[in-house]
Write a protein that holds these residues in place. Sequence first.
Motif, PDB file in Angstrom:
ATOM      1  N   VAL A 131      15.626  -2.261   0.568  1.00 29.20           N
ATOM      2  CA  VAL A 131      15.170  -1.121  -0.234  1.00 29.20           C
ATOM      3  C   VAL A 131      13.895  -1.521  -0.960  1.00 29.20           C
ATOM      4  CG1 VAL A 131      17.469  -0.114  -0.640  1.00 29.20           C
ATOM      5  CG2 VAL A 131      16.562  -1.822  -2.240  1.00 29.20           C
ATOM      6  N   GLU A 132      13.085  -0.515  -1.294  1.00 32.17           N
ATOM      7  CA  GLU A 132      11.924  -0.763  -2.142  1.00 32.17           C
ATOM      8  C   GLU A 132      12.232  -0.243  -3.537  1.00 32.17           C
ATOM      9  OE1 GLU A 132       8.213   0.947  -0.826  1.00 32.17           O
ATOM     10  OE2 GLU A 132       7.112   0.120  -2.541  1.00 32.17           O
ATOM     11  N   ALA A 133      11.935  -1.054  -4.549  1.00 32.76           N
ATOM     12  CA  ALA A 133      12.121  -0.654  -5.944  1.00 32.76           C
ATOM     13  C   ALA A 133      10.869   0.084  -6.402  1.00 32.76           C
ATOM     14  CB  ALA A 133      12.348  -1.894  -6.810  1.00 32.76           C
TER      15      ALA A 133
ATOM     16  N   VAL B 185       9.879  -5.539  -4.516  1.00 32.66           N
ATOM     17  CA  VAL B 185       9.286  -5.110  -5.783  1.00 32.66           C
ATOM     18  C   VAL B 185       7.762  -5.124  -5.642  1.00 32.66           C
ATOM     19  CG1 VAL B 185       9.036  -5.710  -8.235  1.00 32.66           C
ATOM     20  CG2 VAL B 185      11.257  -5.998  -7.099  1.00 32.66           C
ATOM     21  N   ASN B 186       7.106  -4.052  -6.082  1.00 29.03           N
ATOM     22  CA  ASN B 186       5.641  -3.976  -6.035  1.00 29.03           C
ATOM     23  C   ASN B 186       5.031  -4.801  -7.162  1.00 29.03           C
ATOM     24  OD1 ASN B 186       4.971  -1.753  -3.931  1.00 29.03           O
ATOM     25  ND2 ASN B 186       6.635  -0.890  -5.155  1.00 29.03           N
ATOM     26  N   LEU B 187       3.999  -5.580  -6.861  1.00 28.48           N
ATOM     27  CA  LEU B 187       3.306  -6.352  -7.885  1.00 28.48           C
ATOM     28  C   LEU B 187       1.843  -5.939  -7.969  1.00 28.48           C
ATOM     29  CD1 LEU B 187       4.270 -10.128  -7.823  1.00 28.48           C
ATOM     30  CD2 LEU B 187       5.372  -8.261  -9.022  1.00 28.48           C
TER      31      LEU B 187
ATOM     32  N   LEU C 160       8.245  -9.384  -2.320  1.00 33.58           N
ATOM     33  CA  LEU C 160       7.237  -8.781  -3.183  1.00 33.58           C
ATOM     34  C   LEU C 160       6.227  -8.044  -2.327  1.00 33.58           C
ATOM     35  CD1 LEU C 160       6.865 -11.845  -5.538  1.00 33.58           C
ATOM     36  CD2 LEU C 160       8.182  -9.764  -5.952  1.00 33.58           C
ATOM     37  N   GLU C 161       5.878  -6.824  -2.708  1.00 32.12           N
ATOM     38  CA  GLU C 161       4.898  -6.046  -1.966  1.00 32.12           C
ATOM     39  C   GLU C 161       3.543  -6.162  -2.671  1.00 32.12           C
ATOM     40  OE1 GLU C 161       6.037  -2.062  -0.906  1.00 32.12           O
ATOM     41  OE2 GLU C 161       7.914  -2.735   0.024  1.00 32.12           O
ATOM     42  N   LEU C 162       2.555  -6.661  -1.943  1.00 31.71           N
ATOM     43  CA  LEU C 162       1.198  -6.803  -2.474  1.00 31.71           C
ATOM     44  C   LEU C 162       0.245  -6.012  -1.599  1.00 31.71           C
ATOM     45  CD1 LEU C 162       1.116 -10.723  -2.670  1.00 31.71           C
ATOM     46  CD2 LEU C 162       2.095  -9.139  -4.318  1.00 31.71           C
TER      47      LEU C 162
ATOM     48  N   ILE D 267       2.789  -7.152   2.969  1.00 29.84           N
ATOM     49  CA  ILE D 267       1.497  -6.490   2.723  1.00 29.84           C
ATOM     50  C   ILE D 267       1.697  -4.983   2.732  1.00 29.84           C
ATOM     51  CG2 ILE D 267      -0.912  -6.269   3.423  1.00 29.84           C
ATOM     52  CD1 ILE D 267      -0.006  -9.119   2.747  1.00 29.84           C
ATOM     53  N   ASP D 268       1.488  -4.367   1.565  1.00 28.08           N
ATOM     54  CA  ASP D 268       1.699  -2.933   1.381  1.00 28.08           C
ATOM     55  C   ASP D 268       0.465  -2.155   1.846  1.00 28.08           C
ATOM     56  OD1 ASP D 268       3.024  -0.674   0.566  1.00 28.08           O
ATOM     57  OD2 ASP D 268       3.136  -1.224  -1.546  1.00 28.08           O
ATOM     58  N   ASP D 269       0.670  -0.923   2.289  1.00 31.46           N
ATOM     59  CA  ASP D 269      -0.433  -0.043   2.691  1.00 31.46           C
ATOM     60  C   ASP D 269      -1.344  -0.724   3.700  1.00 31.46           C
ATOM     61  OD1 ASP D 269       0.670   1.640   0.775  1.00 31.46           O
ATOM     62  OD2 ASP D 269      -0.721   1.000  -0.786  1.00 31.46           O
TER      63      ASP D 269
ATOM     64  N   LEU E  29       4.495  -6.799   7.290  1.00 25.63           N
ATOM     65  CA  LEU E  29       3.422  -5.814   7.129  1.00 25.63           C
ATOM     66  C   LEU E  29       4.026  -4.441   6.975  1.00 25.63           C
ATOM     67  CD1 LEU E  29       0.913  -6.751  10.030  1.00 25.63           C
ATOM     68  CD2 LEU E  29       0.942  -7.608   7.670  1.00 25.63           C
ATOM     69  N   LYS E  30       3.472  -3.638   6.069  1.00 29.22           N
ATOM     70  CA  LYS E  30       3.905  -2.237   5.941  1.00 29.22           C
ATOM     71  C   LYS E  30       2.760  -1.339   6.373  1.00 29.22           C
ATOM     72  CE  LYS E  30       6.695  -0.774   2.829  1.00 29.22           C
ATOM     73  NZ  LYS E  30       7.155  -0.284   1.500  1.00 29.22           N
ATOM     74  N   ILE E  31       2.932  -0.651   7.488  1.00 30.36           N
ATOM     75  CA  ILE E  31       1.884   0.226   8.015  1.00 30.36           C
ATOM     76  C   ILE E  31       1.709   1.402   7.059  1.00 30.36           C
ATOM     77  CG2 ILE E  31       1.076   1.563  10.008  1.00 30.36           C
ATOM     78  CD1 ILE E  31       3.211   0.112  11.682  1.00 30.36           C
TER      79      ILE E  31
HETATM   80 MG    MG Z   1       5.185  -0.530  -2.020  1.00 26.37          MG
END
Ligand code: MG
Length: 279
Positions: free
Chosen positions: A58-60, A116-118, A148-150, A178-180, A199-201
């Motif tokens: 899950v993403e917080a 968790v997004n940082l 961690l999503e960066l 890697i976010d976005d 990686l997150k497309i």
């Molecule tokens: Mg994110």
Amino acid sequence: EAKKFAGNHYHLYTDELADKDATQPLLEGALRKAVANREFEVYYQPKLHLASGTIRGVEALVRWQHPQLGLVEPERFIYLAEENGLIGAIGEQVLEQACQQAREWLNDGIEIRVAVNLSAQQLKQGDGAAVIERTLKRTGLPHHLLELELTESILLEENSRISSTIHRIRELGVGISIDDFGTGYASLSYLRRFPVSALKIDRSFISGIPDSDSDCALARAIIAMALSLDLRVVAEGVELPQQAEFLRRFACDEIQGYLVSKPVCARELTEQLGQPVSF
Ligand code: MG
Ligand code: C2E
Ligand code: MG
Ligand code: MG
């Protein structure tokens, strides 16, 4: 009817923009109080593992529950917190809640990875890795269940503090995602320099599937690249069954988006985990 709605929406939008400068100091004061009063609630959006059809992560996503304003979306206050230095304190509250929640799921026999997004600032602070290590210890969450999503822009900053913090975090056994992905800059050399695990497309590529040939080709290329680099690959913003089909066909690991679920509170997510995924 659609046109009427679009017209209304445009109005709201311009009013908000006009108000932004006037309300900023008010919002900033309220944000300081919010940190002290712990007004932040973490919502969770599931990631569906396509091969197994199960939720493994899950993403917080932070929400601000203001006593008068109601639920405030991150897009309205994260940039402000990044400007005025409150992002560190907010981020710590989010991290603590997310790790605590993942630990509770684990206690109930459900192994869920939490992402968790940082923000860049959190990595620039010298004790960035120590904060994470302490939180893991306090909550008792196994390190591999935290990610961690960066964003790419963080990795392109060439800041030695950021770089060493990321390496220390990875050494703890925490994942780096890697976010976005695809919306930053052309250089992919940071993938060599950083110990990335997923990686997150970006949603902007996914929304072009299946109609846009170039978005389809780019999504396939990112998936192929992730596979050959041995990285997990997640598609964000999946809204249509055809998009899920496409991503399954080209072996994307996980999908996230309104098709599966919007972000929900912990209690609702716990209910979802007990039910089969359907769309
Ligand atoms: Mg994110
Ligand atoms: P993000 O990390 O890229 O998160 C994805 C955003 O897309 C979320 O918005 C989510 O609700 C939304 N979304 C998910 N699925 C769909 C879909 O199918 N269609 C559409 N149209 N949208 C979808 P949200 O929760 O408003 O968060 C916005 C951004 O705020 C996040 O983007 C992230 O960059 C930031 N953010 C959220 N929580 C935190 C936090 O705790 N710390 C920091 N530093 N940033 C955060
Ligand atoms: Mg994203
Ligand atoms: Mg995005």
